[in-house]
Design a protein around this motif. Structure first.
Motif, PDB file in Angstrom:
ATOM      1  N   ASN A 131      27.396  -0.714   2.645  1.00 20.72           N
ATOM      2  CA  ASN A 131      26.357  -1.719   2.406  1.00 20.72           C
ATOM      3  C   ASN A 131      26.794  -2.802   1.419  1.00 20.72           C
ATOM      4  OD1 ASN A 131      26.345  -0.207   0.077  1.00 20.72           O
ATOM      5  ND2 ASN A 131      24.128  -0.109  -0.083  1.00 20.72           N
ATOM      6  N   TRP A 132      28.079  -3.086   1.331  1.00 23.02           N
ATOM      7  CA  TRP A 132      28.565  -4.066   0.355  1.00 23.02           C
ATOM      8  C   TRP A 132      27.944  -5.438   0.561  1.00 23.02           C
ATOM      9  CZ3 TRP A 132      31.470  -8.467   1.360  1.00 23.02           C
ATOM     10  CH2 TRP A 132      32.003  -8.595   2.652  1.00 23.02           C
ATOM     11  N   ARG A 133      27.714  -5.830   1.802  1.00 22.33           N
ATOM     12  CA  ARG A 133      27.098  -7.138   2.069  1.00 22.33           C
ATOM     13  C   ARG A 133      25.691  -7.208   1.477  1.00 22.33           C
ATOM     14  NH1 ARG A 133      30.228  -6.260   6.535  1.00 22.33           N
ATOM     15  NH2 ARG A 133      31.594  -7.977   7.160  1.00 22.33           N
ATOM     16  N   THR A 146      39.014 -11.641  -2.316  1.00 26.37           N
ATOM     17  CA  THR A 146      39.189 -10.346  -1.660  1.00 26.37           C
ATOM     18  C   THR A 146      38.513  -9.264  -2.491  1.00 26.37           C
ATOM     19  OG1 THR A 146      41.337  -9.932  -2.702  1.00 26.37           O
ATOM     20  CG2 THR A 146      41.349 -10.972  -0.515  1.00 26.37           C
ATOM     21  N   MET A 147      38.158  -8.182  -1.804  1.00 23.95           N
ATOM     22  CA  MET A 147      37.567  -7.023  -2.478  1.00 23.95           C
ATOM     23  C   MET A 147      38.149  -5.757  -1.863  1.00 23.95           C
ATOM     24  SD  MET A 147      33.583  -5.902  -3.167  1.00 23.95           S
ATOM     25  CE  MET A 147      33.163  -5.553  -1.476  1.00 23.95           C
ATOM     26  N   THR A 152      34.256  -4.926  -6.695  1.00 22.82           N
ATOM     27  CA  THR A 152      32.838  -4.627  -6.489  1.00 22.82           C
ATOM     28  C   THR A 152      32.056  -5.873  -6.073  1.00 22.82           C
ATOM     29  OG1 THR A 152      32.153  -5.135  -8.754  1.00 22.82           O
ATOM     30  CG2 THR A 152      32.933  -2.878  -8.330  1.00 22.82           C
ATOM     31  N   PRO A 153      30.944  -5.671  -5.373  1.00 21.72           N
ATOM     32  CA  PRO A 153      30.069  -6.803  -5.062  1.00 21.72           C
ATOM     33  C   PRO A 153      29.546  -7.493  -6.325  1.00 21.72           C
ATOM     34  CG  PRO A 153      29.530  -4.958  -3.643  1.00 21.72           C
ATOM     35  CD  PRO A 153      30.502  -4.437  -4.686  1.00 21.72           C
ATOM     36  N   ALA A 154      29.307  -6.724  -7.390  1.00 20.51           N
ATOM     37  CA  ALA A 154      28.805  -7.311  -8.640  1.00 20.51           C
ATOM     38  C   ALA A 154      29.796  -8.322  -9.217  1.00 20.51           C
ATOM     39  CB  ALA A 154      28.511  -6.215  -9.661  1.00 20.51           C
ATOM     40  N   GLN A 155      31.086  -8.035  -9.108  1.00 19.80           N
ATOM     41  CA  GLN A 155      32.093  -8.992  -9.582  1.00 19.80           C
ATOM     42  C   GLN A 155      32.033 -10.284  -8.772  1.00 19.80           C
ATOM     43  OE1 GLN A 155      35.513  -6.364  -9.209  1.00 19.80           O
ATOM     44  NE2 GLN A 155      35.794  -6.430 -11.435  1.00 19.80           N
ATOM     45  N   ILE A 156      31.794 -10.163  -7.478  1.00 21.68           N
ATOM     46  CA  ILE A 156      31.701 -11.357  -6.629  1.00 21.68           C
ATOM     47  C   ILE A 156      30.477 -12.178  -7.014  1.00 21.68           C
ATOM     48  CG2 ILE A 156      31.426 -12.203  -4.262  1.00 21.68           C
ATOM     49  CD1 ILE A 156      33.028  -9.675  -3.395  1.00 21.68           C
ATOM     50  N   VAL A 157      29.363 -11.502  -7.272  1.00 21.18           N
ATOM     51  CA  VAL A 157      28.162 -12.210  -7.716  1.00 21.18           C
ATOM     52  C   VAL A 157      28.449 -12.950  -9.019  1.00 21.18           C
ATOM     53  CG1 VAL A 157      25.781 -11.950  -8.525  1.00 21.18           C
ATOM     54  CG2 VAL A 157      26.558 -10.691  -6.507  1.00 21.18           C
ATOM     55  N   ASP A 158      29.143 -12.301  -9.953  1.00 18.08           N
ATOM     56  CA  ASP A 158      29.508 -12.960 -11.218  1.00 18.08           C
ATOM     57  C   ASP A 158      30.369 -14.193 -10.963  1.00 18.08           C
ATOM     58  OD1 ASP A 158      28.114 -11.115 -12.759  1.00 18.08           O
ATOM     59  OD2 ASP A 158      29.907  -9.931 -13.251  1.00 18.08           O
ATOM     60  N   ILE A 159      31.324 -14.076 -10.054  1.00 18.82           N
ATOM     61  CA  ILE A 159      32.187 -15.214  -9.723  1.00 18.82           C
ATOM     62  C   ILE A 159      31.358 -16.354  -9.132  1.00 18.82           C
ATOM     63  CG2 ILE A 159      34.010 -16.026  -8.156  1.00 18.82           C
ATOM     64  CD1 ILE A 159      35.290 -13.195  -8.531  1.00 18.82           C
ATOM     65  N   LEU A 160      30.489 -16.043  -8.176  1.00 17.34           N
ATOM     66  CA  LEU A 160      29.659 -17.074  -7.561  1.00 17.34           C
ATOM     67  C   LEU A 160      28.779 -17.751  -8.596  1.00 17.34           C
ATOM     68  CD1 LEU A 160      28.592 -15.291  -4.238  1.00 17.34           C
ATOM     69  CD2 LEU A 160      30.375 -17.037  -4.551  1.00 17.34           C
TER      70      LEU A 160
END
Length: 154
Positions: A18-20, A114-115, A137-145
């Motif tokens: 469920n990463w998306r 990438t993840m 992690t998805p949380a890291q991507i959210v932080d980047i965005l």
């Protein structure tokens, strides 16, 4: 009044977790002006779309080829329109299609994130070299965005 840019994010790769949803929920919780797109994540529909729409095939190669070509229409279009392409490599299966998506996005000059876990680090070193960020992690991507869009750290 200036309109806020809506960032278009394409979510490529692994479809068995469920990463998306985690990423989308995190972005929604922060109120990020993003729009997410993804491949068809229903495995059966993705595999069988070609023969379902265009007719059956005796050989599995042509069955798969029809589906892959139809899916490529969606994937290519959405990657071309994306501001950022996120490519997730999961633990359970080799995602050759995700590596292809990363290469296509790189050839188009797209920003790639990438993840994957540490166990894929060596195998994905060339893909990661094309990425502007490598996450786990998805949380890291959210932080980047959040940082990229707003230009400040939380």
């Amino acid at each position: 009044m200036t309109a806020t840019k809506i960032w278009t994010i394409y979510l490529s790769g692994e479809i068995h977790s469920n990463w998306r949803e985690e990423l989308e929920e995190g972005a929604r919780a922060r109120g990020l002006p993003v729009e997410f797109h993804a491949p068809v994540t229903n495995h059966g529909a993705s595999d069988d779309c070609g023969v379902h729409i265009l007719g059956s095939e005796e050989k599995k190669f042509w069955h798969d080829n029809k589906g892959a070509n139809m899916n490529a229409i969606r994937t290519r279009t959405l990657i071309e329109r994306a501001d950022i392409v996120v490519v997730r490599f999961g633990e359970k299966y080799k995602q050759w299609n995700a590596a292809f998506d990363a290469g296509y996005a790189s050839a188009l000059g797209k920003s790639i994130i990438t993840m994957h876990g540490d166990d894929h680090q060596h195998a994905l070193k060339e893909v990661d070299a094309a990425a502007l960020a490598v996450t786990q992690t998805p949380a890291q991507i959210v932080d980047i965005l959040d940082y990229v869009i707003h230009g400040k750290l939380n």
